[in-house]
Design a protein around this motif. Structure first.
Motif, mmCIF file in Angstrom:
data_model
loop_
_atom_site.group_PDB
_atom_site.id
_atom_site.type_symbol
_atom_site.label_atom_id
_atom_site.label_comp_id
_atom_site.label_asym_id
_atom_site.label_seq_id
_atom_site.Cartn_x
_atom_site.Cartn_y
_atom_site.Cartn_z
ATOM 1 N N SER A 18 50.591 -7.511 36.796
ATOM 2 C CA SER A 18 51.131 -6.229 36.357
ATOM 3 C C SER A 18 50.354 -5.079 36.980
ATOM 4 O O SER A 18 49.371 -5.276 37.694
ATOM 5 C CB SER A 18 51.071 -6.119 34.827
ATOM 6 N N ASP A 20 48.367 -1.636 35.521
ATOM 7 C CA ASP A 20 47.842 -1.069 34.289
ATOM 8 C C ASP A 20 47.518 0.413 34.467
ATOM 9 O O ASP A 20 46.775 0.794 35.383
ATOM 10 C CB ASP A 20 46.566 -1.803 33.851
ATOM 11 N N TRP A 100 56.386 -5.226 36.359
ATOM 12 C CA TRP A 100 56.136 -4.813 34.983
ATOM 13 C C TRP A 100 54.779 -4.115 34.891
ATOM 14 O O TRP A 100 53.910 -4.278 35.740
ATOM 15 C CB TRP A 100 56.245 -5.983 34.024
ATOM 16 N N CYS A 102 51.717 -1.887 32.148
ATOM 17 C CA CYS A 102 51.143 -1.639 30.834
ATOM 18 C C CYS A 102 50.547 -0.241 30.793
ATOM 19 O O CYS A 102 50.020 0.248 31.795
ATOM 20 C CB CYS A 102 50.035 -2.647 30.514
ATOM 21 N N VAL A 115 50.214 -1.295 25.469
ATOM 22 C CA VAL A 115 51.662 -1.381 25.346
ATOM 23 C C VAL A 115 52.208 -1.895 26.674
ATOM 24 O O VAL A 115 52.005 -1.272 27.718
ATOM 25 C CB VAL A 115 52.297 -0.010 25.020
ATOM 26 N N GLY A 116 52.844 -3.044 26.647
ATOM 27 C CA GLY A 116 53.418 -3.610 27.857
ATOM 28 C C GLY A 116 54.885 -3.239 27.990
ATOM 29 O O GLY A 116 55.627 -3.269 27.010
ATOM 30 N N ALA A 117 55.269 -2.880 29.201
ATOM 31 C CA ALA A 117 56.670 -2.549 29.480
ATOM 32 C C ALA A 117 57.234 -3.624 30.408
ATOM 33 O O ALA A 117 57.093 -3.552 31.627
ATOM 34 C CB ALA A 117 56.778 -1.171 30.123
ATOM 35 N N THR A 119 59.726 -5.497 32.561
ATOM 36 C CA THR A 119 60.929 -5.173 33.321
ATOM 37 C C THR A 119 61.724 -6.456 33.537
ATOM 38 O O THR A 119 61.487 -7.469 32.875
ATOM 39 C CB THR A 119 60.545 -4.541 34.664
ATOM 40 N N LYS A 122 58.819 -10.557 35.633
ATOM 41 C CA LYS A 122 57.487 -10.774 35.055
ATOM 42 C C LYS A 122 56.881 -12.095 35.517
ATOM 43 O O LYS A 122 55.759 -12.118 36.011
ATOM 44 C CB LYS A 122 57.513 -10.720 33.533
#
Length: 320
Positions: A18, A20, A100, A102, A115-117, A119, A122
């Motif tokens: 990811s 960050d 994706w 965070c 908070v992870g977003a 998409t 992943k």
């Protein structure tokens, strides 16, 4: 079947990478609250990516099989991992996909809220991980966010002659003991944080280890934040505490511990020495902003491992 000596990868992490975004805040925002901070850094993240990088830091030949978007963050994520010695040739960039990310709140003590977003991209699909790839690895570490996905991959890894390491998160295991037990049965190493221990064993790390080893796990490592970590094997148990360093950011510390432990262990180190390496990597990790910034600090893992305090720990009953 490929022999262990012929395998080209010591640790193959299969899962996520990811981006960050770190925001320094006066306090961690909660429900119906607001915390206005400032962006202090953008770094690579992801549990699987962090684990692979830490395994490489510990001297293992590490690889990552992940899926990222075809965007600039995805490209940079793979490039940075490659620069840290991780083989990313089995990773894929999904055309038109978005990597994706965070958003991480950091307070003045270095503690975080993440908070992870997620998409549309992943982790790789099951059919994107070939048996030929699994046969290149001595140990496979599947992301265990989805226990069914991880168990299926662990089963294929064992059939391919590889060992298995998993890191169990509290949100993934809650109410799913039967699935946890099935995955533990296939796992040589199981890592748990304090939240996972609360879910599985009411906060008792010794009882948690007893449950998982009785289910078939080879060894259990419990991370304890500032208090270091515990390691439980069938015949020995250890407690380790790292040197007191200034805490800047706790993001990825558990991943660093799991990766360095796994990388050391698969190269023939004892459980005790592997725990030293894991705690050393985690201690170094929290002293920098970003889950992999410690890799550029120039401090070798062996240097810090010498400052890790190691003691015998209470041994779980009923597994001797």
């Amino acid at each position: 079947m490929t022999t262990s000596s012929a395998r080209s990868v010591d640790v193959l992490a299969v899962g996520d990478a990811s981006v960050d975004y770190f925001v320094r805040v006066p306090h961690i925002a909660v429900a119906d609250d607001k915390a206005i901070g400032r962006l202090v850094g953008v770094h690579g993240g992801g549990m699987s990516a962090n684990l692979a990088a830490a395994a490489s830091f510990a001297g293992a030949r590490a690889a990552l099989a992940t899926a990222v978007g075809s965007d600039e963050p995805g490209r940079q994520a793979l490039e940075r991992l490659a620069a840290h010695g991780v083989d990313v040739s089995a990773s894929i960039a999904v055309p038109g996909g978005h990597t994706w990310f965070c958003v991480i709140q950091l307070d003045a003590t270095g503690e975080k809220s993440l908070v992870g977003a997620v998409t549309e991209v992943k982790i790789p699909a099951v059919d994107q991980i070939s048996d030929d790839l699994l046969r290149t690895a001595r140990v496979v570490a599947p992301l265990a966010d989805d226990l069914g996905w991880a168990t299926g991959l662990a089963r294929r890894a064992r059939a391919a002659g590889a060992k298995v390491a998993v890191d169990l998160e509290p949100g993934a295991v809650a109410g799913r003991w039967d699935q946890v037990r099935a995955l533990a049965r296939l796992s040589d190493l199981v890592f748990c944080n304090q939240g996972t221990v609360r879910v599985l064993a009411g906060g008792d790390p010794v009882r948690c280890a007893e449950l998982l080893i009785s289910a078939g796990a080879g060894a259990v490592v419990v991370t304890r934040g500032r208090d270091g970590a515990l390691c439980f094997g069938p015949e020995e148990s250890w407690s380790a505490r790292g040197p007191r360093l200034d805490v800047v950011d706790t993001t990825g510390a558990g991943d660093a511990l799991a990766g360095a432990f796994t990388g050391s262990w698969i190269r023939g180190r004892s459980l005790a020495d592997s725990l030293r390496a894991g705690v050393a990597a985690a201690s170094l990790c929290v002293s920098h902003l970003g889950s992999r910034a410690y890799l550029d600090a120039g401090t070798g893992i062996e240097t810090l491992a010498r400052d890790v305090t190691l003691d015998a720990a209470p041994h779980p009953q009923g597994i001797r």
